[in-house]
Design an enzyme around this catalytic site. Structure first.
Site, PDB file in Angstrom:
ATOM      1  N   ARG A   1      65.206  22.376 -39.378  1.00  0.00           N
ATOM      2  CA  ARG A   1      66.182  21.741 -38.346  1.00  0.00           C
ATOM      3  C   ARG A   1      65.468  20.255 -37.937  1.00  0.00           C
ATOM      4  O   ARG A   1      66.050  19.325 -38.013  1.00  0.00           O
ATOM      5  CB  ARG A   1      66.514  22.419 -36.965  1.00  0.00           C
ATOM      6  CG  ARG A   1      67.517  21.767 -36.136  1.00  0.00           C
ATOM      7  CD  ARG A   1      67.888  22.190 -34.835  1.00  0.00           C
ATOM      8  NE  ARG A   1      69.088  21.751 -34.231  1.00  0.00           N
ATOM      9  CZ  ARG A   1      69.282  20.910 -33.426  1.00  0.00           C
ATOM     10  NH1 ARG A   1      67.868  20.043 -33.317  1.00  0.00           N
ATOM     11  NH2 ARG A   1      70.291  20.270 -33.000  1.00  0.00           N
ATOM     12  N   CYS A   2      64.112  20.028 -37.729  1.00  0.00           N
ATOM     13  CA  CYS A   2      63.432  19.038 -37.241  1.00  0.00           C
ATOM     14  C   CYS A   2      63.670  17.961 -38.475  1.00  0.00           C
ATOM     15  O   CYS A   2      63.582  16.837 -38.351  1.00  0.00           O
ATOM     16  CB  CYS A   2      61.859  19.057 -37.245  1.00  0.00           C
ATOM     17  SG  CYS A   2      61.886  20.197 -35.496  1.00  0.00           S
ATOM     18  N   MET A   3      63.551  18.511 -39.934  1.00  0.00           N
ATOM     19  CA  MET A   3      63.529  17.772 -40.790  1.00  0.00           C
ATOM     20  C   MET A   3      65.081  17.358 -41.547  1.00  0.00           C
ATOM     21  O   MET A   3      64.956  16.714 -42.517  1.00  0.00           O
ATOM     22  CB  MET A   3      62.765  18.479 -42.164  1.00  0.00           C
ATOM     23  CG  MET A   3      61.392  18.750 -41.902  1.00  0.00           C
ATOM     24  SD  MET A   3      60.355  19.213 -43.224  1.00  0.00           S
ATOM     25  CE  MET A   3      61.202  20.678 -43.696  1.00  0.00           C
TER      26      MET A   3
ATOM     27  N   GLY B   1      60.037  22.344 -38.128  1.00  0.00           N
ATOM     28  CA  GLY B   1      60.863  23.049 -38.998  1.00  0.00           C
ATOM     29  C   GLY B   1      61.854  22.568 -39.889  1.00  0.00           C
ATOM     30  O   GLY B   1      62.292  21.062 -39.710  1.00  0.00           O
TER      31      GLY B   1
ATOM     32  N   ASN C   1      62.804  27.537 -35.533  1.00  0.00           N
ATOM     33  CA  ASN C   1      63.502  26.067 -35.759  1.00  0.00           C
ATOM     34  C   ASN C   1      64.163  26.355 -36.966  1.00  0.00           C
ATOM     35  O   ASN C   1      63.564  25.894 -38.027  1.00  0.00           O
ATOM     36  CB  ASN C   1      62.248  24.980 -35.679  1.00  0.00           C
ATOM     37  CG  ASN C   1      62.980  23.456 -35.821  1.00  0.00           C
ATOM     38  OD1 ASN C   1      63.018  23.061 -37.083  1.00  0.00           O
ATOM     39  ND2 ASN C   1      63.446  22.995 -34.864  1.00  0.00           N
TER      40      ASN C   1
END
EC number: 3.5.3.6
Length: 410
Positions: free
Chosen positions: A398-400, A396, A353
């Protein structure tokens, strides 16, 4: 200039939306972990330092960082009516049914005059001890434990990728899979309907009130005219059908093809971006677990409005990506180099990620050292961020992050 422009995963990142973890993490308790989708309780002070380091990496690389809490507060500041509507809607979506409770909580929240403080309080949740309840004839009042949460916190908010997703010049304001996360999208709703920078200027490709669930971690922009969506635990086939119709029959959308990647409907493969992200024109990070029986469907516009053309693609992942990216040769870089034990361990901490901020430049968690070394050897510019506490939320870089503006790549 468009206020939203995201036509790839790798174009130079110009503007990004984050949420700095707040007191919502302090209202996580062991008995609430499953309900609130956490495996452990992050240490807030350290999580904030890690998140600040993340924002600092982005800023030093020319990215404008804006915060969900600031944009939402600015939206509420537009009028007293918008603020009142928000508070009432927030209480209703928190399943507060008693008129007496509704009034007491409304009065409590309405007394918070600073709009950002109000937004942060709604994210944090409301504790029974904060409300000056008097004796009532309500059963729910008598069984309410002193010090318990009347309104649950929203600890997943620092994963800004999921509640809405930018697609080209529009957004998908998502219907979340889990009941506990559905309230998160209220902030996006008020930003896109009332913030002066965005109100009336952004196409809406999906609505948070639609029934089928879809989440931003499953939505990847492959190019101006190609979108990839994960058919996963949290994004249903019905939702993909719906968003495909909304995109294909919107005259402002240039997208001609949607690729639906069916991945295992399990938490380890929660979203498409936990197993599959683009990091350069010709490179993707992947978890080796998706290299087995992976089904990919090509969705295009049908013969008339409301119809779709769907066909299964009988090809390898490399060939599919080479065709739709227009790149001659694609390289799939496996998490931890494909080593089974290391890959499973680093996948648990989102080794695949990554957040690409320009072609070949990516932000990663520093703890995934096996994967990071491989990426470095491939000639990528790897920007490592601290993650001992943030990674407890199972998401990760990208998620944040939710990119709002990227430069076009083609």
């Amino acid at each position: 200039m468009a206020v939203i422009n995201v036509t790839s995963e790798i174009g130079k990142l110009k503007k990004v939306l984050l949420h700095r973890p707040g007191k919502e993490l302090l209202n996580l308790t062991p008995d609430k972990l499953d309900e609130l989708l956490f495996d452990d309780i992050p240490f807030l002070k350290v999580a904030q330092k890690e998140h600040d380091a993340f924002a600092d990496i982005l800023s030093k690389n020319g990215v404008e960082v804006v915060y969900l809490e600031d944009l939402a507060a600015e939206a509420l500041s537009q009028s007293t009516e918008i603020r009142e509507k928000f508070i009432k809607q927030y209480i209703n979506e928190a399943d507060i049914y008693s008129e007496y409770y509704q009034k007491m909580i409304y009065d409590f929240l309405n007394a918070i005059k600073d709009p950002k403080e109000l937004i942060l309080k709604t994210m944090e949740g409301v504790n029974a001890n904060e409300i000056p309840f008097k004796n009532t004839h309500s059963l729910s009042h008598y069984v309410l434990d002193s010090g318990s949460m009347i309104i649950n916190p929203m600890p997943n908010l620092y994963f800004t990728r999921d509640p809405f997703a930018c697609i080209g010049n529009g957004v998908s304001l998502n219907k979340m899979y889990s009941v506990t996360r559905c309230r998160e999208t209220i902030y996006g709703e008020y930003i896109f309907e009332h913030h002066p920078e965005y109100a009336g200027k952004v196409n809406r490709f999906y609505n948070r009130y639609d029934a089928p669930s879809i989440e931003g971690g499953d939505i990847l922009n492959i190019g101006k005219d190609v979108l990839a969506i994960g058919l996963s635990q949290r994004t249903s086939a019905n939702a993909i059908d719906s968003i495909a119709n909304n995109i294909f029959y919107n005259s402002d959308s240039p997208i001609k093809t949607i690729l639906a990647f069916q991945i295992p409907a399990i938490r380890a493969f929660m979203h498409l971006d936990t197993v599959f992200t683009q990091i350069d024109f010709d490179k993707f990070t992947i978890h080796p677990g998706i290299l087995g029986p992976l089904r990919v469907f090509e969705i295009t516009r049908g013969a008339k409005k409301g119809e779709l053309s769907v066909k299964q693609i009988d090809s390898t992942l490399e060939k599919v990506l080479e065709k739709y990216t227009g790149v001659g040769k694609i390289e799939l870089i496996q998490c931890a180099g494909g080593d089974k034990i290391a890959a499973e361990r680093e996948q648990w901490n989102d080794g695949s990620n990554t957040l690409c901020i320009s072609p070949g430049t990516i932000v990663v968690y520093e703890r995934n050292d096996v994967t990071n070394e491989i990426l470095n050897k491939k000639g990528l510019k790897v920007l490592e961020m601290p993650c001992g506490e943030l990674s407890r939320g199972r998401g990760g870089p990208r998620c944040m992050s939710m990119p709002l503006l990227r430069e076009d790549i083609r």
